[in-house]
Design a protein around this motif. Structure first.
Motif, PDB file in Angstrom:
ATOM      1  N   ALA A  28     137.666  35.935  23.843  1.00 32.06           N
ATOM      2  CA  ALA A  28     136.687  35.614  24.887  1.00 32.06           C
ATOM      3  C   ALA A  28     137.378  35.273  26.203  1.00 32.06           C
ATOM      4  CB  ALA A  28     135.810  34.451  24.424  1.00 32.06           C
ATOM      5  N   ARG A  29     138.494  34.554  26.134  1.00 37.61           N
ATOM      6  CA  ARG A  29     139.225  34.214  27.361  1.00 37.61           C
ATOM      7  C   ARG A  29     139.875  35.454  27.981  1.00 37.61           C
ATOM      8  NH1 ARG A  29     137.895  31.504  30.542  1.00 37.61           N
ATOM      9  NH2 ARG A  29     139.965  31.443  31.478  1.00 37.61           N
ATOM     10  N   LEU A  30     140.264  36.421  27.144  1.00 37.92           N
ATOM     11  CA  LEU A  30     140.853  37.655  27.667  1.00 37.92           C
ATOM     12  C   LEU A  30     139.833  38.414  28.514  1.00 37.92           C
ATOM     13  CD1 LEU A  30     143.283  39.584  27.691  1.00 37.92           C
ATOM     14  CD2 LEU A  30     142.351  40.651  25.632  1.00 37.92           C
ATOM     15  N   LEU A  31     138.572  38.398  28.107  1.00 33.73           N
ATOM     16  CA  LEU A  31     137.534  39.077  28.876  1.00 33.73           C
ATOM     17  C   LEU A  31     137.378  38.470  30.267  1.00 33.73           C
ATOM     18  CD1 LEU A  31     134.727  39.538  26.186  1.00 33.73           C
ATOM     19  CD2 LEU A  31     136.188  41.309  27.171  1.00 33.73           C
ATOM     20  N   ALA A  32     137.672  37.167  30.391  1.00 30.62           N
ATOM     21  CA  ALA A  32     137.557  36.501  31.694  1.00 30.62           C
ATOM     22  C   ALA A  32     138.696  36.862  32.630  1.00 30.62           C
ATOM     23  CB  ALA A  32     137.512  34.982  31.501  1.00 30.62           C
ATOM     24  N   MET A  33     139.689  37.606  32.136  1.00 29.86           N
ATOM     25  CA  MET A  33     140.840  37.962  32.963  1.00 29.86           C
ATOM     26  C   MET A  33     140.914  39.452  33.278  1.00 29.86           C
ATOM     27  SD  MET A  33     143.670  35.625  30.965  1.00 29.86           S
ATOM     28  CE  MET A  33     143.334  33.900  30.606  1.00 29.86           C
ATOM     29  N   ILE A  34     140.046  40.266  32.660  1.00 29.86           N
ATOM     30  CA  ILE A  34     140.059  41.714  32.904  1.00 29.86           C
ATOM     31  C   ILE A  34     139.193  42.002  34.125  1.00 29.86           C
ATOM     32  CG2 ILE A  34     139.470  43.969  31.971  1.00 29.86           C
ATOM     33  CD1 ILE A  34     139.846  42.812  29.178  1.00 29.86           C
ATOM     34  N   PRO A  35     139.773  42.535  35.214  1.00 32.00           N
ATOM     35  CA  PRO A  35     138.977  42.766  36.434  1.00 32.00           C
ATOM     36  C   PRO A  35     137.951  43.873  36.248  1.00 32.00           C
ATOM     37  CG  PRO A  35     141.179  43.687  36.665  1.00 32.00           C
ATOM     38  CD  PRO A  35     141.175  42.939  35.369  1.00 32.00           C
ATOM     39  N   THR A  36     136.855  43.736  36.966  1.00 31.76           N
ATOM     40  CA  THR A  36     135.819  44.771  36.954  1.00 31.76           C
ATOM     41  C   THR A  36     136.328  46.023  37.671  1.00 31.76           C
ATOM     42  OG1 THR A  36     134.104  43.078  36.970  1.00 31.76           O
ATOM     43  CG2 THR A  36     133.434  45.297  37.596  1.00 31.76           C
ATOM     44  N   VAL A  76     135.161  41.302  34.037  1.00 35.90           N
ATOM     45  CA  VAL A  76     134.041  41.831  33.256  1.00 35.90           C
ATOM     46  C   VAL A  76     133.341  40.714  32.482  1.00 35.90           C
ATOM     47  CG1 VAL A  76     135.031  44.133  33.055  1.00 35.90           C
ATOM     48  CG2 VAL A  76     135.591  42.397  31.338  1.00 35.90           C
ATOM     49  N   GLY A  77     134.068  39.597  32.256  1.00 34.68           N
ATOM     50  CA  GLY A  77     133.475  38.470  31.543  1.00 34.68           C
ATOM     51  C   GLY A  77     132.901  37.417  32.459  1.00 34.68           C
ATOM     52  N   THR A  78     132.540  37.792  33.686  1.00 34.52           N
ATOM     53  CA  THR A  78     132.035  36.824  34.655  1.00 34.52           C
ATOM     54  C   THR A  78     130.776  36.113  34.151  1.00 34.52           C
ATOM     55  OG1 THR A  78     132.964  37.962  36.567  1.00 34.52           O
ATOM     56  CG2 THR A  78     131.056  36.562  36.971  1.00 34.52           C
ATOM     57  N   LEU A  79     129.852  36.850  33.553  1.00 35.41           N
ATOM     58  CA  LEU A  79     128.596  36.243  33.099  1.00 35.41           C
ATOM     59  C   LEU A  79     128.806  35.371  31.871  1.00 35.41           C
ATOM     60  CD1 LEU A  79     126.133  39.250  33.537  1.00 35.41           C
ATOM     61  CD2 LEU A  79     126.640  37.393  35.134  1.00 35.41           C
ATOM     62  N   SER A  80     129.828  35.687  31.078  1.00 37.79           N
ATOM     63  CA  SER A  80     130.183  34.898  29.901  1.00 37.79           C
ATOM     64  C   SER A  80     128.960  34.708  29.000  1.00 37.79           C
ATOM     65  CB  SER A  80     130.789  33.564  30.334  1.00 37.79           C
ATOM     66  OG  SER A  80     131.292  32.854  29.223  1.00 37.79           O
ATOM     67  N   ILE A  81     128.780  33.501  28.513  1.00 40.20           N
ATOM     68  CA  ILE A  81     127.709  33.205  27.562  1.00 40.20           C
ATOM     69  C   ILE A  81     126.453  32.681  28.249  1.00 40.20           C
ATOM     70  CG2 ILE A  81     128.281  30.769  27.163  1.00 40.20           C
ATOM     71  CD1 ILE A  81     127.471  33.372  24.428  1.00 40.20           C
ATOM     72  N   TRP A  82     126.494  32.552  29.598  1.00 41.61           N
ATOM     73  CA  TRP A  82     125.411  31.859  30.303  1.00 41.61           C
ATOM     74  C   TRP A  82     124.083  32.589  30.309  1.00 41.61           C
ATOM     75  CZ3 TRP A  82     125.076  26.950  31.133  1.00 41.61           C
ATOM     76  CH2 TRP A  82     126.251  26.203  31.074  1.00 41.61           C
ATOM     77  N   PRO A  83     124.018  33.931  30.356  1.00 44.31           N
ATOM     78  CA  PRO A  83     122.702  34.572  30.216  1.00 44.31           C
ATOM     79  C   PRO A  83     122.026  34.233  28.893  1.00 44.31           C
ATOM     80  CG  PRO A  83     124.277  36.116  31.146  1.00 44.31           C
ATOM     81  CD  PRO A  83     125.067  34.908  30.722  1.00 44.31           C
ATOM     82  N   TYR A  84     122.815  34.144  27.820  1.00 41.64           N
ATOM     83  CA  TYR A  84     122.267  33.780  26.512  1.00 41.64           C
ATOM     84  C   TYR A  84     121.754  32.347  26.523  1.00 41.64           C
ATOM     85  CZ  TYR A  84     122.155  33.005  21.439  1.00 41.64           C
ATOM     86  OH  TYR A  84     121.779  32.691  20.157  1.00 41.64           O
ATOM     87  N   ILE A  85     122.519  31.438  27.141  1.00 50.97           N
ATOM     88  CA  ILE A  85     122.077  30.052  27.246  1.00 50.97           C
ATOM     89  C   ILE A  85     120.789  29.965  28.063  1.00 50.97           C
ATOM     90  CG2 ILE A  85     122.669  27.768  28.152  1.00 50.97           C
ATOM     91  CD1 ILE A  85     124.244  28.460  25.710  1.00 50.97           C
ATOM     92  N   SER A  86     120.740  30.695  29.174  1.00 50.36           N
ATOM     93  CA  SER A  86     119.540  30.691  30.020  1.00 50.36           C
ATOM     94  C   SER A  86     118.333  31.205  29.253  1.00 50.36           C
ATOM     95  CB  SER A  86     119.776  31.546  31.274  1.00 50.36           C
ATOM     96  OG  SER A  86     120.885  31.082  32.014  1.00 50.36           O
TER      97      SER A  86
END
Length: 454
Positions: A28-36, A76-86
């Motif tokens: 999950a942290r790797l997704l936060a480092m891969i640029p769009t 690519v992981g900018t949205l992360s888990i927050w749409p699911y939480i919302s």
């Protein structure tokens, strides 16, 4: 404590769960480092500096903290888990006002599966909307007052579509990772991923503190060692208070009547109905913070008419750390605390459940009197919880305004970050505790609380 941690890895099944959790968190942290795809990295670095200068502690800074820095890297992981939480929050609120959803919630496993399906559909819709908004912002940074420098290095339409696909896919994948951690790992997967995103900003906060108090990196020291010592002592006290308010309960005694069936008596005895003092958790701050930040964006309005000037003035008063901002922030937290409790705590359902089970509160008649009693108790403890939550929430604002401490540091001394870290850490410790106790090992906690606390 060290012996207990060592015991965690002595049990093969528990060791496998822990390593499985660590592995999925790393993914999950790797997704936060891969640029769009399609973003000019050099231009993005310039935009990051403007983000930091214009929005520290604001909506962008708040969102960047909870995505673990993915926003300012536009990964690519900018949205992360927050749409699911919302989506979960929206559906949970709607179950209190839409009877059909409320019935689904009471139908057991079948109803919950249907609600979970609705949550996933809504998650996809939120992902598409948020990814589209982020792509539009990258195509036009001037809309946030961040200059006109081109950040996108590909066809705008292709970039818009690819960003929506990449971010939506990554967010749904992170949601799946959270479900796998919950099922096959340790702790609540979604909550654990949020906590990891927040704590990933801790090294940057330590680096900022080193520059501020020790002049590391060639910068001149702005604070004294005594200020740092007092800040750490204060932070320890806030941490203890946060743990206390997170675990605080009001226990309502419940007596059960004895039933006789075929000559045998069963039932009876005394139990407790636990009512959490901080029943709303971190939700009031999650609601109040973005609302104030959105109002603060009014300060960027441009126009010469009276309405634009008035809105711009309101944005300036609310957007910065001003007395108006703090007062409105406090009012919103108090309102959303009571609103959340009013929509989620149903005293009448609890009363009816106790009546069906043949249980009652001593000195209180079953039925409506029990519901009124529970409502009164919950109102009083909610007020205490709301005031404690308010104190924790405004600490970063006070540190930022009074001592000019950067939000990256102050955010770990209170507010949403600290509440989530403490809540998730305690929940994970309880799960580890149950795993150890089942195997006759000594755990972290005593009677559900941290060992050593009475």
């Amino acid at each position: 404590m060290l012996k207990t941690f060592a015991n965690l890895f002595k049990v093969p099944e528990l060791r496998a769960r822990i390593l499985f959790t660590i592995g999925l968190v790393a993914v999950a942290r790797l997704l936060a480092m891969i640029p769009t795809p399609g973003v000019d990295w050099t231009a993005l670095q310039t935009l990051q500096a403007k983000f930091a200068a214009n929005s520290s502690g604001g909506l962008i800074g708040w969102f960047d903290t909870f995505t673990g820095g993915a926003l300012t890297q536009f990964s690519v992981g900018t949205l992360s888990i927050w749409p699911y939480i919302s989506a979960q929050i929206v559906i949970q609120l709607l179950t209190a006002v839409i009877p059909a959803l409320g019935r689904l919630q009471r139908e057991g496993d079948a109803g919950r599966k249907t609600l979970n399906l609705y949550i996933r559909y809504l998650t996809i819709a939120i992902c598409v909307f948020q990814a589209g908004a982020l792509a539009t912002t990258m195509l036009n940074p001037a809309s946030l007052g961040l200059g006109t420098e081109a950040v996108v290095a590909m066809d705008p339409v292709l970039f818009f579509v690819s960003t929506i696909i990449c971010m939506t896919g990554a967010s749904m994948f992170v949601m799946w990772l959270g479900d796998q951690i919950t099922e096959r790992g340790i702790g609540n997967g979604v909550s654990l991923l949020i906590m990891i995103n927040i704590t990933s900003r801790l090294p940057a906060a330590v680096a900022d503190a080193a520059r501020r108090y020790f002049g590391v990196g060639g910068a001149s020291a702005q604070g004294t060692i005594w200020e740092l010592a007092l800040l750490l002592l204060f932070g320890f006290g806030v941490l203890l208070g946060t743990v206390a308010i997170t675990q605080a309960l009001r226990k309502i005694p419940i007596h059960s009547t004895r039933a006789i069936s075929r000559g045998s008596a069963y039932g009876g005895g005394t139990t407790y109905l636990p009512l959490r003092v901080n029943y709303a958790g971190v939700m009031p701050i999650i609601f109040a913070g973005p609302i104030l930040s959105i109002i603060g964006f009014l300060s960027k309005l441009e126009g010469t008419n009276a309405v634009s000037a008035a809105l711009k003035k309101v944005g300036e008063q609310v957007g910065g750390v001003t007395p108006t901002h703090i007062i409105l922030y406090a009012a919103l937290i108090l309102f959303f605390t009571f609103f959340w409790v009013a929509t989620q705590f149903n005293a009448m359902n609890i009363s009816e459940g106790l009546k069906r089970e043949g249980s009652y509160i001593p000195g209180v008649r079953p039925g409506m009197p029990t519901a009124e009693y529970l409502d009164g108790v919950m109102t009083r403890i909610t007020l205490i919880g709301a005031l404690a939550l308010l104190a924790i929430a405004i600490i970063p604002l006070v540190l930022t305004s009074a001592r000019d401490i950067s939000y990256s540091i102050a955010g770990f001394f209170g507010g949403t970050s600290l509440l989530i870290i403490v809540g998730v850490a305690l929940d994970t410790l309880r799960q580890l505790e149950s795993q150890l106790v089942m195997r006759n090992y000594e755990g972290f906690l005593k009677h559900g609380r941290i060992a050593g606390r009475h």
